[in-house]
Design a protein around this motif. Structure first.
Motif, PDB file in Angstrom:
ATOM      1  N   TYR A  22      -7.232 -80.868  49.132  1.00 13.38           N
ATOM      2  CA  TYR A  22      -6.952 -81.217  50.521  1.00 13.38           C
ATOM      3  C   TYR A  22      -6.043 -82.439  50.542  1.00 13.38           C
ATOM      4  O   TYR A  22      -6.338 -83.460  49.916  1.00 13.38           O
ATOM      5  N   ASP A  23      -4.930 -82.337  51.237  1.00 16.29           N
ATOM      6  CA  ASP A  23      -3.994 -83.444  51.434  1.00 16.29           C
ATOM      7  C   ASP A  23      -4.272 -84.027  52.816  1.00 16.29           C
ATOM      8  O   ASP A  23      -3.864 -83.457  53.831  1.00 16.29           O
ATOM      9  N   SER A  24      -4.995 -85.140  52.855  1.00 14.74           N
ATOM     10  CA  SER A  24      -5.412 -85.711  54.140  1.00 14.74           C
ATOM     11  C   SER A  24      -4.236 -86.249  54.949  1.00 14.74           C
ATOM     12  O   SER A  24      -4.271 -86.221  56.180  1.00 14.74           O
ATOM     13  N   ASP A  25      -3.185 -86.727  54.286  1.00 14.65           N
ATOM     14  CA  ASP A  25      -2.023 -87.234  55.019  1.00 14.65           C
ATOM     15  C   ASP A  25      -1.339 -86.134  55.823  1.00 14.65           C
ATOM     16  O   ASP A  25      -0.856 -86.372  56.929  1.00 14.65           O
ATOM     17  N   ARG A  26      -1.298 -84.939  55.250  1.00 13.72           N
ATOM     18  CA  ARG A  26      -0.641 -83.811  55.927  1.00 13.72           C
ATOM     19  C   ARG A  26      -1.629 -82.888  56.628  1.00 13.72           C
ATOM     20  O   ARG A  26      -1.217 -81.923  57.255  1.00 13.72           O
ATOM     21  N   ARG A  27      -2.936 -83.180  56.479  1.00 16.42           N
ATOM     22  CA  ARG A  27      -3.989 -82.320  57.045  1.00 16.42           C
ATOM     23  C   ARG A  27      -3.737 -80.874  56.613  1.00 16.42           C
ATOM     24  O   ARG A  27      -3.640 -79.961  57.441  1.00 16.42           O
ATOM     25  N   TYR A  30      -3.196 -78.060  49.612  1.00 14.39           N
ATOM     26  CA  TYR A  30      -2.028 -78.309  48.765  1.00 14.39           C
ATOM     27  C   TYR A  30      -2.258 -77.735  47.366  1.00 14.39           C
ATOM     28  O   TYR A  30      -3.349 -77.849  46.801  1.00 14.39           O
ATOM     29  N   TRP A  71       2.098 -76.546  50.888  1.00 17.56           N
ATOM     30  CA  TRP A  71       1.131 -77.096  51.825  1.00 17.56           C
ATOM     31  C   TRP A  71       0.844 -76.027  52.868  1.00 17.56           C
ATOM     32  O   TRP A  71       1.769 -75.432  53.415  1.00 17.56           O
ATOM     33  N   THR A  73      -1.074 -75.508  56.413  1.00 21.27           N
ATOM     34  CA  THR A  73      -1.705 -76.124  57.567  1.00 21.27           C
ATOM     35  C   THR A  73      -1.409 -75.250  58.774  1.00 21.27           C
ATOM     36  O   THR A  73      -0.415 -74.522  58.789  1.00 21.27           O
TER      37      THR A  73
END
Length: 101
Positions: A22-27, A30, A71, A73
């Motif tokens: 999980y890439d929290s910056d991009r929600r 990844y 990514w 999302t």
């Protein structure tokens, strides 16, 4: 509107998705894919692209030579949704045996 997944749901999904995080910056979910060379990376982008088009859910990605960063999302949900998890599973299945070891 598509519902975003809860943090607990995202954690459970990540545990079931090999090599995704999980890439929290991009929600976003990844994953980085490494291929033997550029032709294989380009071929994978085409194959993933057709699967994404069929699912009507498209990745954000970047390609540099033999590397593909993906990514997933859902913009309508402002975060990760079940659509992202489903596409991640498809990508994993499509990439079996194709990645650089």
């Amino acid at each position: 509107m598509i519902a975003p997944m809860t943090p607990a749901q995202i954690t459970a999904a990540i545990e079931s998705l090999e090599s995704w995080r999980y890439d929290s910056d991009r929600r976003a979910l990844y994953r980085q894919l490494l291929f033997p060379g550029f032709p294989q990376a380009l071929s994978a982008m085409m194959e993933i692209g057709f699967a994404a088009e069929q699912a009507d859910h498209h990745p954000e990605w970047a390609n540099v030579f033999d590397r593909l960063d993906i990514w997933l999302t859902t913009h309508d949900a402002d975060g990760v949704s079940q659509k992202d998890v489903d596409l991640a599973r498809v990508i994993n299945r499509l990439m079996i045996g194709r990645l650089r070891q």
